[in-house]
Structure formats: structure tokens, C-alpha cells
Write a protein that holds these residues in place. Structure first.
Motif, PDB file in Angstrom:
ATOM      1  N   ARG A 161       4.329  -3.206   0.020  1.00 19.42           N
ATOM      2  CA  ARG A 161       5.034  -1.977   0.260  1.00 19.42           C
ATOM      3  C   ARG A 161       3.646  -0.993   0.485  1.00 19.42           C
ATOM      4  O   ARG A 161       3.767   0.006   1.484  1.00 19.42           O
ATOM      5  N   GLU A 162       3.005  -0.895  -0.329  1.00 24.63           N
ATOM      6  CA  GLU A 162       1.974  -0.067  -0.196  1.00 24.63           C
ATOM      7  C   GLU A 162       0.935  -0.168   0.889  1.00 24.63           C
ATOM      8  O   GLU A 162       0.594   0.526   1.335  1.00 24.63           O
ATOM      9  N   ASP A 185      11.658  -5.866   4.842  1.00 26.44           N
ATOM     10  CA  ASP A 185      12.139  -4.657   5.367  1.00 26.44           C
ATOM     11  C   ASP A 185      13.740  -4.773   5.988  1.00 26.44           C
ATOM     12  O   ASP A 185      14.308  -5.707   5.890  1.00 26.44           O
ATOM     13  N   ARG A 205      12.311  -8.994  -2.038  1.00 26.11           N
ATOM     14  CA  ARG A 205      11.843  -7.510  -2.283  1.00 26.11           C
ATOM     15  C   ARG A 205      10.794  -7.027  -1.241  1.00 26.11           C
ATOM     16  O   ARG A 205      10.636  -5.838  -1.181  1.00 26.11           O
ATOM     17  N   MET A 206      10.324  -7.952  -0.650  1.00 23.69           N
ATOM     18  CA  MET A 206       9.094  -7.487   0.216  1.00 23.69           C
ATOM     19  C   MET A 206       9.653  -7.377   1.666  1.00 23.69           C
ATOM     20  O   MET A 206       8.981  -6.584   2.490  1.00 23.69           O
ATOM     21  N   LEU A 242       1.702  -1.422   3.518  1.00 24.48           N
ATOM     22  CA  LEU A 242       2.531  -0.941   4.949  1.00 24.48           C
ATOM     23  C   LEU A 242       3.082   0.285   4.683  1.00 24.48           C
ATOM     24  O   LEU A 242       4.161   0.422   5.682  1.00 24.48           O
ATOM     25  N   ARG A 243       2.556   1.267   3.900  1.00 25.29           N
ATOM     26  CA  ARG A 243       2.772   2.532   3.968  1.00 25.29           C
ATOM     27  C   ARG A 243       4.355   2.598   3.663  1.00 25.29           C
ATOM     28  O   ARG A 243       5.332   3.512   4.227  1.00 25.29           O
ATOM     29  N   GLY A 244       4.882   1.989   2.396  1.00 26.63           N
ATOM     30  CA  GLY A 244       6.195   2.359   2.147  1.00 26.63           C
ATOM     31  C   GLY A 244       7.255   1.293   2.711  1.00 26.63           C
ATOM     32  O   GLY A 244       8.331   1.273   2.273  1.00 26.63           O
ATOM     33  N   ARG A 245       6.985   0.721   3.824  1.00 24.78           N
ATOM     34  CA  ARG A 245       7.762  -0.109   4.651  1.00 24.78           C
ATOM     35  C   ARG A 245       7.619  -1.723   4.069  1.00 24.78           C
ATOM     36  O   ARG A 245       6.638  -2.215   3.441  1.00 24.78           O
ATOM     37  N   GLY A 246       8.771  -2.561   4.227  1.00 24.88           N
ATOM     38  CA  GLY A 246       8.547  -4.009   3.933  1.00 24.88           C
ATOM     39  C   GLY A 246       8.054  -4.605   4.877  1.00 24.88           C
ATOM     40  O   GLY A 246       7.808  -3.975   6.146  1.00 24.88           O
ATOM     41  N   ALA A 258       5.559  -7.183  -4.564  1.00 24.15           N
ATOM     42  CA  ALA A 258       6.355  -6.554  -3.685  1.00 24.15           C
ATOM     43  C   ALA A 258       6.074  -5.151  -3.374  1.00 24.15           C
ATOM     44  O   ALA A 258       5.922  -4.523  -2.240  1.00 24.15           O
ATOM     45  N   GLU A 259       5.436  -4.349  -4.676  1.00 25.84           N
ATOM     46  CA  GLU A 259       5.009  -3.139  -4.505  1.00 25.84           C
ATOM     47  C   GLU A 259       3.678  -3.140  -3.839  1.00 25.84           C
ATOM     48  O   GLU A 259       3.581  -2.128  -3.057  1.00 25.84           O
TER      49      GLU A 259
END
Length: 362
Positions: free
Chosen positions: A241-242, A270, A267-268, A244-248, A237-238
Motif C-alpha cells: 500500500r505504501e 483494494d 489485505r493487499m 501504491l500511495r495508500g491504495r491496494g 500488505a503495508e
């Protein structure tokens, strides 16, 4: 007929000769040209759905072939027709079929208990999903087959019976992915690769493939994934998000079915995102998701059966997409095997060596 029969949970299938039972008035007899070996076949063998095995059962639920005989009241197909067998029937008469939700058709239950062959010791064998495609000859209700027009080989058409339809349909129909959306797919076997292709056809801007097997990530990138991640190299999940520049993502598809992968997929997503449960988990498994987060961020968790596809309508549509080059089957078929190699092929799938093995020699 020769068929691979499951007798006991957690045991190899037995390839043996059976005497086929005569077709009923609504039955069709199909000379099977090819049968895909799906992870669900392995799950059934390993006892994930113990209620399915009430006696000897001809395995297989993803196949294609040619009709060689029809019952007296069959109206949808004729001798000589090429057909794809579906693990979900479409009877056309139950409330779900009438409501254009044939993937939830009520007829499946009755077909599961219909004997289709007599073994050498006189015992009768049922057929998985009412079809039993691990056999050179398959007898099933006409509701379980769809006539198709195509020059594609049976080895590729067979994939429509379960894996490709479930995956492509999950993206197009269950989730309704739109152009520009972002997608993550957890588990890149045959169904997961099909989810990726469906998302690409829908016009998703980012498609992240998540799988620990490097060869499957490579196939995913060829089939439309924009990114591929190894979940063993850090929290998936992290990593998503990395990227997608912080978004899910807008949609996360769990194609594994394990509680831990479902939690990771959740957790992935948004705010306002959707988690789609495509993979089957054990019948007694339960999920724990954060209720406040689910409500306050307006997220959705949705089940997926057969890609919410309507087989009478969608099998031919998917074939047309394959023939137009919009969906790809060549990368999906890792190897063609003989029926006698069924247990070796099962082990190859368990080890992650293949996307899909297909039986083409019976």
C-alpha cells in the motif's frame, strides 16, 4: 523403465527399475525428455495430500517428450509427435470439457488409480496425476497429453505441464488482468514467476513481487515485476500500500497456500479487488477473512485450478508466446539434473535455492 517412486510420506523417493504395463486402447507411451520438479511434488511427498498415496506411486506431474507407442483407439496423437503432459487431463467428453472448463475435467480421478508399472517385488505402482513424469518412459491416457509444434527443448516445454500454465493462466484467465491494472504476487517460485509474466503480457501497470528470497526477487524483476518486496522486512500488505500511495492492488495472487500468506494477500487488495488462491494449502486448513469488509468493499476471493487454462487450446498459444519472446523460460530453469539427483533437487527447492529444477537425464 527407470522411475522415482514414492513409497512412504515424508520420505525420499526411490529411483528403481520397473516393468511398464502394456498400454490400454486409449493410452500413449511417451519417451520423457524432461520433467520439471514442482513444489506440489514436495507437498505430496510431505503429506499435504495424503489421500493421493494409496500405494507405490511414480512421482512427477510436469513433463514433455515424444510419443513412441499408441493404443488401438488413440486419435489425438501419433508416434513421433512431441507432446506436453498435463497434470490436469482434458477428456473432451465430460460436462466440464464440453463447457470449455477442461481444467475441471472429471477424468482425473479415474487416472490416479491406474497402475503403470510393476516393481521388482511384484507390487504395482500408480502414477502421480495419472502421468508420473519422474520416469524415462511414461504411459498415460491420451487425454493427459497435447501434441505441440515447437523447436524449444523439452526442458522448457515441460514447464507448461503445470507451473507456467498455472501461473500465466491465473493472470490471464482466472483473474482476467487488464491493461493498467495493479497486481501483487506472493511467492515467486516457478508458478509465481509465471503469474508475473502473465500479468505483464496482460499489460498490468504495477506488478509487485513478494518473496523473502533475494534471488527470486531479482528473477521477478527480470521477468516483468515493477517492484519487489521482502515480507520479512515489514508487513507485506503495508509495504504494498505504501508503494501504491495508500491504495491496494486490483489483484493479489497467493502462490504459497499458507493461511497467513492468504490473509496478507487479502489485505493487499483494494476496494473491488480480487484475491486469487493459486497455491495449495493443507487439505484441512481453513481461512478466516473479515466478512463485513469482503461484502461492503465488494471484494472477491477466487480459487484457481491449473490457471483455468484449456490445455488443448492454450499449450500451443503459450509456446507461440515463448517463441515470440513474450514469455521467458530461460530464467525459469535454474538447473538441469539427473533422475538420480531427485532428492537433492527436492531439498534445493525446499531451501529456496532454485526457481525450477528440471530432470533431463534419466
Amino acid at each position: 523403465m527407470r522411475a522415482a517412486v514414492l513409497h512412504t510420506l515424508n520420505a525420499d523417493l526411490s529411483v528403481e527399475s520397473l516393468e511398464p504395463l502394456p498400454p490400454g486402447p486409449h493410452d500413449v507411451v511417451v519417451a520423457v525428455g524432461a520433467s520439471g520438479i514442482c513444489h506440489t511434488d514436495l507437498s505430496v511427498r510431505n503429506g499435504l495430500f495424503p489421500a493421493m498415496l494409496t500405494g507405490p506411486m511414480i512421482g512427477g506431474h510436469e513433463g514433455a517428450g515424444t510419443v513412441v507407442e499408441v493404443g488401438s483407439q488413440v486419435s489425438r496423437v501419433a508416434v513421433g509427435d512431441r507432446v506436453v503432459a498435463s497434470f490436469r487431463p482434458a477428456c473432451g467428453a465430460c460436462p466440464y470439457c464440453v463447457e470449455q472448463r477442461s481444467h475441471l475435467c472429471n477424468a482425473l480421478g479415474q487416472f490416479l488409480q491406474t497402475p503403470r508399472g510393476v516393481r521388482g517385488d511384484g507390487t504395482r505402482a500408480n502414477a502421480m496425476s495419472g502421468i508420473g513424469t519422474f520416469s524415462d518412459v511414461m504411459t498415460c491416457d491420451e487425454a493427459s497429453v497435447v501434441r505441440v509444434e515447437s523447436e524449444l527443448p523439452d526442458a522448457h516445454l515441460a514447464l507448461l505441464g503445470c507451473g507456467m500454465t498455472t501461473g500465466v493462466g491465473a493472470a490471464l484467465f482466472t483473474a482476467g488482468v487488464q491493461p493498467g491494472d495493479s497486481v501483487a504476487v506472493i511467492g515467486c517460485g516457478g508458478v509465481g514467476q509465471s503469474v508475473i509474466q502473465g500479468a505483464a503480457v496482460a499489460g498490468a501497470a504495477r506488478i509487485v513481487a513478494v518473496d523473502p528470497v533475494a534471488s527470486k526477487r531479482e528473477v521477478a524483476l527480470r521477468l516483468g515485476a515493477t517492484d519487489a518486496l521482502d515480507p520479512t522486512s515489514g508487513a507485506a500488505a503495508e509495504q504494498v500500500r505504501e508503494l501504491l500511495r495508500g491504495r491496494g492492488v486490483d489483484y493479489a495472487f497467493d502462490v504459497v497456500g499458507a493461511p497467513e500468506t492468504v490473509t496478507s494477500a487479502y489485505r493487499m487488495i483494494d476496494k473491488g479487488g480480487m484475491l486469487v488462491l493459486v497455491g495449495y494449502g493443507p487439505m484441512d486448513s481453513e481461512l478466516r477473512l473479515p466478512a463485513f469488509d469482503l461484502q461492503s468493499q465488494e471484494k472477491t476471493v477466487k480459487g484457481c485450478v491449473a490457471g483455468s487454462a484449456q490445455i488443448r487450446r492454450d499449450f500451443q498459444k503459450f509456446i507461440d508466446l515463448i517463441e515470440a519472446g513474450r514469455l521467458v523460460t530461460t530464467d525459469m530453469v535454474s538447473q538441469e539434473v539427473a533422475l538420480d539427483d531427485i532428492n537433492v533437487a527436492m531439498k534445493a527447492m525446499l531451501s529456496g535455492e532454485v526457481v525450477r529444477s528440471v530432470i533431463t537425464s534419466f
